[in-house]
Design a protein around this motif. Structure first.
Motif, PDB file in Angstrom:
ATOM      1  N   ARG A 294       0.823  -1.212   0.000  1.00  0.00           N
ATOM      2  CA  ARG A 294       0.000   0.000   0.000  1.00  0.00           C
ATOM      3  C   ARG A 294       0.855   1.260   0.000  1.00  0.00           C
ATOM      4  NH1 ARG A 294      -3.722  -1.372   5.057  1.00  0.00           N
ATOM      5  NH2 ARG A 294      -1.726  -2.285   5.688  1.00  0.00           N
ATOM      6  N   ALA A 295       1.984   1.219   0.707  1.00  0.00           N
ATOM      7  CA  ALA A 295       2.866   2.394   0.749  1.00  0.00           C
ATOM      8  C   ALA A 295       3.663   2.504  -0.546  1.00  0.00           C
ATOM      9  CB  ALA A 295       3.812   2.282   1.939  1.00  0.00           C
ATOM     10  N   ALA A 296       4.251   3.661  -0.760  1.00  0.00           N
ATOM     11  CA  ALA A 296       5.122   3.891  -1.917  1.00  0.00           C
ATOM     12  C   ALA A 296       6.564   3.613  -1.491  1.00  0.00           C
ATOM     13  CB  ALA A 296       4.978   5.328  -2.404  1.00  0.00           C
ATOM     14  N   TRP A 297       7.122   2.503  -1.983  1.00  0.00           N
ATOM     15  CA  TRP A 297       8.477   2.108  -1.599  1.00  0.00           C
ATOM     16  C   TRP A 297       9.468   2.518  -2.668  1.00  0.00           C
ATOM     17  CZ3 TRP A 297      10.364  -0.546   2.755  1.00  0.00           C
ATOM     18  CH2 TRP A 297       9.380  -0.807   3.727  1.00  0.00           C
ATOM     19  N   ARG A 298      10.578   3.107  -2.231  1.00  0.00           N
ATOM     20  CA  ARG A 298      11.602   3.533  -3.179  1.00  0.00           C
ATOM     21  C   ARG A 298      12.953   3.655  -2.464  1.00  0.00           C
ATOM     22  NH1 ARG A 298       8.568   8.403  -2.368  1.00  0.00           N
ATOM     23  NH2 ARG A 298       9.827  10.074  -1.435  1.00  0.00           N
ATOM     24  N   PRO A 299      14.054   3.676  -3.223  1.00  0.00           N
ATOM     25  CA  PRO A 299      15.369   3.831  -2.614  1.00  0.00           C
ATOM     26  C   PRO A 299      15.561   5.223  -2.010  1.00  0.00           C
ATOM     27  CG  PRO A 299      15.550   2.835  -4.784  1.00  0.00           C
ATOM     28  CD  PRO A 299      14.146   3.329  -4.655  1.00  0.00           C
ATOM     29  N   VAL A 300      16.349   5.265  -0.963  1.00  0.00           N
ATOM     30  CA  VAL A 300      16.778   6.523  -0.351  1.00  0.00           C
ATOM     31  C   VAL A 300      17.994   7.006  -1.141  1.00  0.00           C
ATOM     32  CG1 VAL A 300      17.835   7.490   1.726  1.00  0.00           C
ATOM     33  CG2 VAL A 300      15.870   5.943   1.919  1.00  0.00           C
ATOM     34  N   ARG A 301      17.953   8.235  -1.623  1.00  0.00           N
ATOM     35  CA  ARG A 301      19.005   8.717  -2.531  1.00  0.00           C
ATOM     36  C   ARG A 301      19.855   9.853  -1.975  1.00  0.00           C
ATOM     37  NH1 ARG A 301      19.543   4.498  -5.809  1.00  0.00           N
ATOM     38  NH2 ARG A 301      17.795   4.144  -7.230  1.00  0.00           N
ATOM     39  N   THR A 302      19.328  10.666  -1.081  1.00  0.00           N
ATOM     40  CA  THR A 302      20.045  11.875  -0.653  1.00  0.00           C
ATOM     41  C   THR A 302      20.358  11.811   0.840  1.00  0.00           C
ATOM     42  OG1 THR A 302      18.066  13.141  -0.038  1.00  0.00           O
ATOM     43  CG2 THR A 302      18.740  13.179  -2.377  1.00  0.00           C
ATOM     44  N   PRO A 303      21.352  12.592   1.299  1.00  0.00           N
ATOM     45  CA  PRO A 303      21.645  12.628   2.735  1.00  0.00           C
ATOM     46  C   PRO A 303      20.442  13.043   3.580  1.00  0.00           C
ATOM     47  CG  PRO A 303      23.487  13.544   1.510  1.00  0.00           C
ATOM     48  CD  PRO A 303      22.383  13.319   0.510  1.00  0.00           C
ATOM     49  N   ALA A 304      19.625  13.957   3.063  1.00  0.00           N
ATOM     50  CA  ALA A 304      18.446  14.370   3.818  1.00  0.00           C
ATOM     51  C   ALA A 304      17.446  13.224   3.953  1.00  0.00           C
ATOM     52  CB  ALA A 304      17.786  15.569   3.144  1.00  0.00           C
ATOM     53  N   GLU A 305      17.247  12.472   2.871  1.00  0.00           N
ATOM     54  CA  GLU A 305      16.358  11.315   2.944  1.00  0.00           C
ATOM     55  C   GLU A 305      16.921  10.256   3.888  1.00  0.00           C
ATOM     56  OE1 GLU A 305      14.344  11.463  -1.524  1.00  0.00           O
ATOM     57  OE2 GLU A 305      15.995  10.083  -1.125  1.00  0.00           O
ATOM     58  N   LEU A 306      18.242  10.078   3.864  1.00  0.00           N
ATOM     59  CA  LEU A 306      18.872   9.109   4.755  1.00  0.00           C
ATOM     60  C   LEU A 306      18.694   9.526   6.211  1.00  0.00           C
ATOM     61  CD1 LEU A 306      20.573   6.584   5.215  1.00  0.00           C
ATOM     62  CD2 LEU A 306      22.618   8.011   4.931  1.00  0.00           C
ATOM     63  N   ALA A 307      18.824  10.817   6.494  1.00  0.00           N
ATOM     64  CA  ALA A 307      18.651  11.299   7.869  1.00  0.00           C
ATOM     65  C   ALA A 307      17.228  11.022   8.352  1.00  0.00           C
ATOM     66  CB  ALA A 307      18.969  12.785   7.945  1.00  0.00           C
ATOM     67  N   ALA A 308      16.255  11.224   7.481  1.00  0.00           N
ATOM     68  CA  ALA A 308      14.866  10.946   7.856  1.00  0.00           C
ATOM     69  C   ALA A 308      14.656   9.452   8.062  1.00  0.00           C
ATOM     70  CB  ALA A 308      13.924  11.484   6.783  1.00  0.00           C
ATOM     71  N   TRP A 309      15.247   8.639   7.201  1.00  0.00           N
ATOM     72  CA  TRP A 309      15.154   7.177   7.332  1.00  0.00           C
ATOM     73  C   TRP A 309      15.782   6.733   8.647  1.00  0.00           C
ATOM     74  CZ3 TRP A 309      18.303   3.078   8.194  1.00  0.00           C
ATOM     75  CH2 TRP A 309      17.870   1.807   7.805  1.00  0.00           C
ATOM     76  N   ALA A 310      16.976   7.231   8.940  1.00  0.00           N
ATOM     77  CA  ALA A 310      17.677   6.820  10.152  1.00  0.00           C
ATOM     78  C   ALA A 310      16.917   7.241  11.404  1.00  0.00           C
ATOM     79  CB  ALA A 310      19.087   7.404  10.163  1.00  0.00           C
ATOM     80  N   ALA A 311      16.277   8.410  11.359  1.00  0.00           N
ATOM     81  CA  ALA A 311      15.475   8.848  12.497  1.00  0.00           C
ATOM     82  C   ALA A 311      14.293   7.915  12.719  1.00  0.00           C
ATOM     83  CB  ALA A 311      14.996  10.281  12.282  1.00  0.00           C
ATOM     84  N   ALA A 312      13.671   7.476  11.627  1.00  0.00           N
ATOM     85  CA  ALA A 312      12.545   6.539  11.741  1.00  0.00           C
ATOM     86  C   ALA A 312      13.029   5.173  12.219  1.00  0.00           C
ATOM     87  CB  ALA A 312      11.825   6.419  10.400  1.00  0.00           C
ATOM     88  N   TRP A 313      14.141   4.704  11.690  1.00  0.00           N
ATOM     89  CA  TRP A 313      14.703   3.408  12.088  1.00  0.00           C
ATOM     90  C   TRP A 313      15.052   3.392  13.570  1.00  0.00           C
ATOM     91  CZ3 TRP A 313      19.724   2.607  13.948  1.00  0.00           C
ATOM     92  CH2 TRP A 313      20.113   1.269  14.092  1.00  0.00           C
ATOM     93  N   SER A 314      15.602   4.482  14.074  1.00  0.00           N
ATOM     94  CA  SER A 314      16.090   4.549  15.453  1.00  0.00           C
ATOM     95  C   SER A 314      15.029   4.959  16.454  1.00  0.00           C
ATOM     96  CB  SER A 314      17.257   5.539  15.536  1.00  0.00           C
ATOM     97  OG  SER A 314      16.789   6.872  15.298  1.00  0.00           O
ATOM     98  N   GLY A 315      13.836   5.286  15.977  1.00  0.00           N
ATOM     99  CA  GLY A 315      12.813   5.776  16.889  1.00  0.00           C
ATOM    100  C   GLY A 315      13.111   7.160  17.428  1.00  0.00           C
ATOM    101  N   GLY A 316      13.910   7.917  16.679  1.00  0.00           N
ATOM    102  CA  GLY A 316      14.222   9.283  17.074  1.00  0.00           C
ATOM    103  C   GLY A 316      15.459   9.426  17.940  1.00  0.00           C
ATOM    104  N   ASP A 317      16.215   8.353  18.157  1.00  0.00           N
ATOM    105  CA  ASP A 317      17.437   8.429  18.962  1.00  0.00           C
ATOM    106  C   ASP A 317      18.574   8.956  18.087  1.00  0.00           C
ATOM    107  OD1 ASP A 317      19.999   7.701  20.111  1.00  0.00           O
ATOM    108  OD2 ASP A 317      18.916   6.393  21.488  1.00  0.00           O
ATOM    109  N   PRO A 318      19.092  10.151  18.346  1.00  0.00           N
ATOM    110  CA  PRO A 318      20.109  10.729  17.446  1.00  0.00           C
ATOM    111  C   PRO A 318      21.418   9.952  17.431  1.00  0.00           C
ATOM    112  CG  PRO A 318      19.836  12.087  19.417  1.00  0.00           C
ATOM    113  CD  PRO A 318      18.734  11.076  19.438  1.00  0.00           C
ATOM    114  N   ASP A 319      21.797   9.345  18.554  1.00  0.00           N
ATOM    115  CA  ASP A 319      23.044   8.582  18.582  1.00  0.00           C
ATOM    116  C   ASP A 319      22.933   7.336  17.714  1.00  0.00           C
ATOM    117  OD1 ASP A 319      24.280  10.376  20.306  1.00  0.00           O
ATOM    118  OD2 ASP A 319      23.567   9.335  22.103  1.00  0.00           O
ATOM    119  N   GLU A 320      21.800   6.646  17.791  1.00  0.00           N
ATOM    120  CA  GLU A 320      21.620   5.465  16.961  1.00  0.00           C
ATOM    121  C   GLU A 320      21.459   5.845  15.493  1.00  0.00           C
ATOM    122  OE1 GLU A 320      18.703   2.738  18.300  1.00  0.00           O
ATOM    123  OE2 GLU A 320      19.729   2.345  20.195  1.00  0.00           O
ATOM    124  N   ALA A 321      20.755   6.942  15.231  1.00  0.00           N
ATOM    125  CA  ALA A 321      20.559   7.383  13.848  1.00  0.00           C
ATOM    126  C   ALA A 321      21.892   7.707  13.178  1.00  0.00           C
ATOM    127  CB  ALA A 321      19.636   8.595  13.809  1.00  0.00           C
TER     128      ALA A 321
END
Length: 230
Positions: free
Chosen positions: A104-131
């Motif tokens: 249902r969601a739109a899945w695509r590769p992460v291409r830019t540092p900004a997109e990666l930062a958003a991905w890492a924040a979601a992956w880590s649950g908002g923990d900046p050290d883990e992100a």
């Protein structure tokens, strides 16, 4: 079958270490890193069922407790060397050619540092050290593709890392945001790799059934050992 998954995982560990300026080394029996690896990543991975304790321990830094060894075939006993079992899991394999799950969601590769930062924040649950584990250098690695699923509001609902090692595609770091079914995240990441190649990874506990529901099957055990300094 397991050997391809093991090699794929070791190559992903090497990619993460390179992104942090700490490359390891491949030998016939094991991948090892003489410097401490980034958090959550092993200091050694056995590459064959015949690998010995010396094949992994002689190549890692044990100057302080905390080093870890991925015993990829669950064959080692490192207790006498001061290690304890941190966790156990199962290798999984999805044959090539299975139908691609609908998403249902739109899945695509992460291409830019900004997109990666958003991905890492979601992956880590908002923990900046883990992100901070996921550095932009990963975006330049030709064998690594970080993928994300976006809902109608453009919020990241899930993600994963896809690793290309030739015969197989590996899936790691898969996550589903709160309110998203983990099976949906698996389906999303499976919609992106080349369907003519098998997909591999490892899971344990409650994270295993969603993968099995989409065509993966268990292929063998693994253990991760942690150096207690004893």
């Amino acid at each position: 079958m397991i050997t391809d998954a093991v090699r794929n995982n070791a190559e992903w560990c090497e990619a993460m270490c390179r992104a942090h300026g700490r490359p390891g080394a491949f030998a016939p029996q094991a991948w090892t890193n003489s410097r401490r690896t980034p958090p959550y990543y092993p200091d050694a991975v056995t590459l064959t069922a015949e690998a010995s304790a010396r094949d992994v321990l002689d190549g890692i830094d044990r100057g302080a407790p905390g080093a870890s060894v991925k015993d990829a075939f669950a064959r080692l006993d490192l207790a006498a060397d001061g290690f304890r079992i941190l966790f156990e899991a199962r290798w999984i394999h999805r044959p090539a050619g299975l139908p691609v799950p609908s998403v249902r969601a739109a899945w695509r590769p992460v291409r830019t540092p900004a997109e990666l930062a958003a991905w890492a924040a979601a992956w880590s649950g908002g923990d900046p050290d883990e992100a901070a584990l996921f550095r932009p250098a990963l975006l330049a690695d030709p064998a690594t593709t970080i993928v994300a699923g976006y809902g109608p509001d453009h919020r990241i609902v899930g993600g994963a890392v896809l690793s290309d090692s030739g015969p197989v595609t590996g899936v790691s770091n898969l996550f589903a945001a709160e309110g998203t079914d983990p099976a949906e995240a698996w389906a999303g990441c499976l919609s992106l790799p080349d369907a003519t190649r098998p997909v591999v990874g490892y899971e344990s506990g409650d994270d295993l059934p969603p993968a099995l529901s989409l065509g993966f099957r268990e292929t063998g055990p693994l253990r991760v050992w942690l150096d207690t300094g004893a």
